[in-house]
Design a protein around this motif. Structure first.
Motif, PDB file in Angstrom:
ATOM      1  N   TYR A   1       0.836  -1.188   0.000  1.00  0.00           N
ATOM      2  CA  TYR A   1       0.000   0.000   0.000  1.00  0.00           C
ATOM      3  C   TYR A   1       0.880   1.250   0.000  1.00  0.00           C
ATOM      4  O   TYR A   1       2.053   1.223   0.379  1.00  0.00           O
ATOM      5  CB  TYR A   1      -0.928   0.010   1.219  1.00  0.00           C
ATOM      6  N   ASP A   2       0.295   2.341  -0.438  1.00  0.00           N
ATOM      7  CA  ASP A   2       0.975   3.628  -0.528  1.00  0.00           C
ATOM      8  C   ASP A   2       0.883   4.324   0.828  1.00  0.00           C
ATOM      9  O   ASP A   2      -0.210   4.704   1.269  1.00  0.00           O
ATOM     10  CB  ASP A   2       0.314   4.477  -1.618  1.00  0.00           C
ATOM     11  N   THR A   3       2.017   4.493   1.510  1.00  0.00           N
ATOM     12  CA  THR A   3       2.016   5.080   2.849  1.00  0.00           C
ATOM     13  C   THR A   3       1.640   6.555   2.846  1.00  0.00           C
ATOM     14  O   THR A   3       1.378   7.120   3.913  1.00  0.00           O
ATOM     15  CB  THR A   3       3.392   4.896   3.512  1.00  0.00           C
ATOM     16  N   ASN A   4       1.608   7.178   1.701  1.00  0.00           N
ATOM     17  CA  ASN A   4       1.110   8.554   1.628  1.00  0.00           C
ATOM     18  C   ASN A   4      -0.408   8.609   1.767  1.00  0.00           C
ATOM     19  O   ASN A   4      -0.961   9.655   2.098  1.00  0.00           O
ATOM     20  CB  ASN A   4       1.523   9.204   0.302  1.00  0.00           C
ATOM     21  N   TYR A   5      -1.063   7.477   1.503  1.00  0.00           N
ATOM     22  CA  TYR A   5      -2.520   7.433   1.544  1.00  0.00           C
ATOM     23  C   TYR A   5      -3.074   6.602   2.696  1.00  0.00           C
ATOM     24  O   TYR A   5      -4.201   6.847   3.131  1.00  0.00           O
ATOM     25  CB  TYR A   5      -3.064   6.866   0.220  1.00  0.00           C
TER      26      TYR A   5
ATOM     27  N   ASP B   1      -2.339   4.399   6.492  1.00  0.00           N
ATOM     28  CA  ASP B   1      -1.607   3.893   7.647  1.00  0.00           C
ATOM     29  C   ASP B   1      -2.184   2.537   8.028  1.00  0.00           C
ATOM     30  O   ASP B   1      -3.413   2.375   8.043  1.00  0.00           O
ATOM     31  CB  ASP B   1      -1.737   4.840   8.836  1.00  0.00           C
TER      32      ASP B   1
ATOM     33  N   LYS C   1      -4.054   2.574  -2.755  1.00  0.00           N
ATOM     34  CA  LYS C   1      -4.408   3.892  -2.211  1.00  0.00           C
ATOM     35  C   LYS C   1      -5.760   3.906  -1.496  1.00  0.00           C
ATOM     36  O   LYS C   1      -5.974   4.722  -0.597  1.00  0.00           O
ATOM     37  CB  LYS C   1      -4.422   4.936  -3.338  1.00  0.00           C
TER      38      LYS C   1
ATOM     39  N   GLN D   1      -7.226   5.731   6.583  1.00  0.00           N
ATOM     40  CA  GLN D   1      -7.060   6.458   5.327  1.00  0.00           C
ATOM     41  C   GLN D   1      -6.561   7.868   5.632  1.00  0.00           C
ATOM     42  O   GLN D   1      -7.182   8.615   6.384  1.00  0.00           O
ATOM     43  CB  GLN D   1      -8.392   6.515   4.578  1.00  0.00           C
ATOM     44  N   LYS D   2      -5.414   8.253   5.054  1.00  0.00           N
ATOM     45  CA  LYS D   2      -4.816   9.561   5.322  1.00  0.00           C
ATOM     46  C   LYS D   2      -5.232  10.610   4.303  1.00  0.00           C
ATOM     47  O   LYS D   2      -5.356  11.793   4.625  1.00  0.00           O
ATOM     48  CB  LYS D   2      -3.290   9.429   5.333  1.00  0.00           C
ATOM     49  N   LYS D   3      -5.420  10.196   3.055  1.00  0.00           N
ATOM     50  CA  LYS D   3      -5.860  11.095   1.998  1.00  0.00           C
ATOM     51  C   LYS D   3      -7.056  10.472   1.282  1.00  0.00           C
ATOM     52  O   LYS D   3      -7.177   9.249   1.209  1.00  0.00           O
ATOM     53  CB  LYS D   3      -4.739  11.331   0.988  1.00  0.00           C
TER      54      LYS D   3
ATOM     55  N   LYS E   1      -8.175  15.271   8.329  1.00  0.00           N
ATOM     56  CA  LYS E   1      -7.207  14.213   8.636  1.00  0.00           C
ATOM     57  C   LYS E   1      -7.776  13.036   9.422  1.00  0.00           C
ATOM     58  O   LYS E   1      -7.327  11.906   9.253  1.00  0.00           O
ATOM     59  CB  LYS E   1      -6.007  14.780   9.399  1.00  0.00           C
TER      60      LYS E   1
END
Length: 346
Positions: free
Chosen positions: A35-39, A41, A179, A192-194, A253
């Motif tokens: 998974y994309d850690t920008n999107y 956790d 994502k 979900q961060k974004k 957030k």
């Protein structure tokens, strides 16, 4: 029913195992997608999730005869259940029961005997679910429409003889799984961060049965022009494909709103029995079904909570102009905390 249940279980596990590489069966079943850690956790590996919850499950049975322009709606008499859940990695336990002092079934709506079992596999790629549900005893929820002279708003016609049984299995694959996290929206094992969304596609199988001692549609409403449409039992077998979209919308957030809609088309085989105990031949028809979920809440680093609504519906034409449609609803209020099980560094 037993053979269909075994087929659904084999179907879910065979598809799930086919999505990963080989090593062992356990790794093939539970290996997680990157998974994309920008999107996203993840709190999967080292965290125990303890959740207090309240759950309401219900069903709407909509029976209509287009020829006679009659629509009858039945529902079981249910109430909220209260309990707790524990989640650690792929292990999940949830227990709830009715507490009459808080919420009890309405005595004017009769007595319903019910059994329900929900099983699920929630990953980043896959969302699998299974429902085994049975109700005996329902009340008519629209007496004013069925009986034009109805004048007793505080009472309901009761049908203690009606039995409704459903076995349902579905499996859906998410294409943007790096994502978009289904675990973040459904069970808060991720966060979900974004904001992100994903298209999904999959398969559904089900068996539905509704049975009574007399006609589903009351005789007092109208004399049917075709007596063969006075049904007292309907069986429906369904196999279909699904395609839909899910989106996690993040606010500030920590707060989130998730919408997931997965409609589908299907082939159905139906068989019915009328009040003269004459059974119709099985018929192959095209129908449609769908899965709708709406979830909103708070998902922080330690605490999470919110409300979850889902409705799975099946639209079935049982005989000629007679439709028997099932809407299976699920409402869940939850509040929980994550506990880090890793030893603290000194």
């Amino acid at each position: 029913m037993r053979s269909l249940l075994i087929a659904i279980l084999c179907f879910m596990f065979s598809v799930a195992s086919g999505q990963t590489q080989k090593p062992s069966l356990a790794k093939r079943l539970f290996k997680r997608a990157p998974y994309d850690t920008n999107y996203v956790d993840s709190y999967y590996d080292h965290y125990l999730h303890a959740t207090a919850l309240s759950v309401l499950q219900y069903q709407d049975i909509a029976i209509s005869n287009a020829r006679d322009k009659v629509n009858v709606n039945f529902s079981p008499n249910t109430a909220f259940r209260f309990g707790f859940g524990l989640d650690y990695r792929y292990l999940s336990l949830e227990f709830s029961q009715t507490i009459n002092a808080i919420d009890a079934p309405n005595p004017r709506k009769g007595n319903t005997q019910n059994f329900s079992l929900r099983l699920g596999v929630t990953g980043r790629r896959l969302l699998g679910s299974m429902l085994i549900q049975s109700y005996k005893g329902v009340y008519m929820s629209n007496p004013q429409e069925v009986y034009p002279n109805w004048s007793q708003p505080n009472t309901y016609p009761l049908r203690g003889d009606i039995i409704s049984e459903v076995i349902l299995g579905s499996l859906n694959y998410f294409f943007n799984h790096s994502k978009y996290s289904t675990m973040a929206s459904l069970w808060q094992i991720d966060r979900q961060k974004k904001s992100a969304g994903s298209f999904t596609a999959g398969l559904t199988m089900s068996k539905a049965r509704i049975k009574a001692d007399s006609s589903f549609i009351p005789f007092a409403t109208v004399v049917a022009s075709n007596p063969y449409e006075r049904l007292k039992e309907g069986n429906n077998y369904l196999f279909g494909i699904n395609g839909g979209y899910g989106y996690n919308f993040i606010l500030g957030k920590r707060f989130f709103v998730n919408g997931l809609i997965i409609p589908g088309i299907d082939f159905q085989i139906t068989k019915s029995t009328n009040i003269s105990n004459i059974s119709s031949e099985s018929q192959l028809k095209i129908g449609y079904h769908g899965d709708l979920r709406l979830i909103a809440g708070y998902n922080g680093e330690r605490y999470y909570g919110g409300a979850h609504y889902s409705n799975y519906y099946m639209v079935n034409r049982v005989e000629s102009d007679v439709d028997v449609n099932l809407f299976n609803g699920y409402f869940r209020i939850f509040f929980g905390r994550r506990f880090d099980l890793r030893p603290k560094k000194r």
